[in-house]
Motif scaffolding. Structure first.
Motif, short mmCIF file in Angstrom:
data_model
loop_
_atom_site.label_atom_id
_atom_site.label_comp_id
_atom_site.label_asym_id
_atom_site.label_seq_id
_atom_site.Cartn_x
_atom_site.Cartn_y
_atom_site.Cartn_z
N UNK A 2 57.64 104.20 34.25
CA UNK A 2 58.83 105.00 33.98
C UNK A 2 59.80 104.93 35.15
N UNK A 3 59.28 104.92 36.38
CA UNK A 3 60.14 104.83 37.55
C UNK A 3 60.92 103.51 37.54
N UNK A 4 60.24 102.41 37.24
CA UNK A 4 60.92 101.11 37.22
C UNK A 4 61.99 101.05 36.14
N UNK A 5 61.72 101.65 34.99
CA UNK A 5 62.75 101.68 33.94
C UNK A 5 63.91 102.58 34.34
N UNK A 6 63.62 103.65 35.08
CA UNK A 6 64.70 104.51 35.58
C UNK A 6 65.54 103.77 36.62
N UNK A 7 64.89 102.98 37.46
CA UNK A 7 65.63 102.17 38.44
C UNK A 7 66.51 101.16 37.70
N UNK A 8 65.96 100.51 36.68
CA UNK A 8 66.74 99.55 35.92
C UNK A 8 67.91 100.23 35.22
N UNK A 9 67.70 101.44 34.72
CA UNK A 9 68.78 102.20 34.10
C UNK A 9 69.88 102.49 35.10
N UNK A 12 71.85 99.28 35.77
CA UNK A 12 72.76 98.97 34.67
C UNK A 12 73.97 99.91 34.69
N UNK A 13 73.73 101.19 34.93
CA UNK A 13 74.83 102.17 34.93
C UNK A 13 75.78 101.97 36.10
N UNK A 14 75.30 101.39 37.19
CA UNK A 14 76.14 101.27 38.38
C UNK A 14 76.64 99.84 38.62
N UNK A 15 76.56 98.98 37.65
CA UNK A 15 77.09 97.61 37.84
C UNK A 15 78.58 97.59 38.20
N UNK A 95 69.87 116.91 44.94
CA UNK A 95 68.96 115.81 45.32
C UNK A 95 69.69 114.48 45.26
N UNK A 96 70.50 114.28 44.23
CA UNK A 96 71.30 113.07 44.10
C UNK A 96 72.20 112.91 45.32
N UNK A 97 72.90 113.96 45.70
CA UNK A 97 73.82 113.90 46.84
C UNK A 97 73.08 113.69 48.16
N UNK A 98 71.91 114.29 48.31
CA UNK A 98 71.12 114.11 49.53
C UNK A 98 70.66 112.67 49.70
N UNK A 99 70.18 112.07 48.63
CA UNK A 99 69.73 110.68 48.69
C UNK A 99 70.93 109.75 48.89
N UNK A 100 72.03 110.07 48.22
CA UNK A 100 73.26 109.28 48.39
C UNK A 100 73.71 109.31 49.85
N UNK A 101 73.69 110.48 50.46
CA UNK A 101 74.09 110.61 51.87
C UNK A 101 73.14 109.85 52.79
N UNK A 102 71.85 109.85 52.47
CA UNK A 102 70.89 109.09 53.27
C UNK A 102 71.18 107.60 53.18
N UNK A 103 71.53 107.11 52.01
CA UNK A 103 71.89 105.70 51.86
C UNK A 103 73.15 105.35 52.63
N UNK A 139 73.40 104.53 45.80
CA UNK A 139 73.75 104.67 44.39
C UNK A 139 72.54 104.58 43.46
N UNK A 140 71.75 103.53 43.58
CA UNK A 140 70.66 103.30 42.63
C UNK A 140 69.55 104.33 42.81
N UNK A 141 69.10 104.55 44.02
CA UNK A 141 68.00 105.49 44.23
C UNK A 141 68.41 106.93 43.89
#
Length: 158
Positions: A2-9, A12-15, A95-103, A139-141
């Motif tokens: 499920x994690x790998x499919x979420x990464x692939x999603x 795809x969403x961020x192309x 959580x999205x913003x925290x990971x985005x800031x770490x990237x 973005x992806x993570x």
């Protein structure tokens, strides 16, 4: 899986985000030949917001869980989470913003140790390394985390 499919999603969403990131004139203000960094940052932000909105639909298409999480029901399930469990949905965005800031921070440190502008010239390999770190870690993570949290919250909301 499920994690790998979420990464692939998320990929795809961020192309569109990746396409913008790979054009130096759109993301850097110090590139020779005229810079469109103002336009690029606006396009980048709009593409990322669109990706955040559309990633549940893409994930429902790539990793369906009938009948609760498919391409046609994922957006409605996410909407129910936002209406019924707003505080948990805001924690998912946090959580999205925290990971985005770490990237972004990781890419900054990469840029400090190996600057893309060397001697007034753009070294595209260093630029590419920085932008791929931003893309993959930022973005992806972050979108992967968000969509997985939305799936869990949508399942528990019913």
């Amino acid at each position: 899986m499920r994690f790998l499919r979420a990464v692939f999603s998320a990929v795809v969403a961020t192309l569109p985000v990746l396409v913008i990131l790979l054009v130096p004139a759109l993301v850097r203000g110090d590139v020779d030949g005229g810079s469109a960094a103002g336009v690029g940052s606006t396009l980048l932000n709009a593409a990322f917001i669109a990706a955040v909105i559309l990633v549940p639909k893409v994930n429902g298409w790539l990793d369906p869980e009938v009948p609760d999480w498919t391409s046609s029901t994922a957006m409605a399930a996410t909407g129910r989470v936002w209406r019924g469990r707003i505080w948990l949905a805001l924690l998912a965005v946090l959580a999205l913003l925290g990971i985005f800031a770490a990237g972004q921070t990781a890419a900054y440190f990469l840029g400090v140790s190996a600057p893309a502008m060397a001697g007034g010239e753009l070294d595209y390999s260093r630029f590419l390394a920085q932008e791929l770190v931003v893309y993959l870690l930022g973005y992806v993570l972050s979108l992967t985390t968000y969509v997985l949290m939305m799936r869990v919250l949508a399942r528990r909301a019913e």
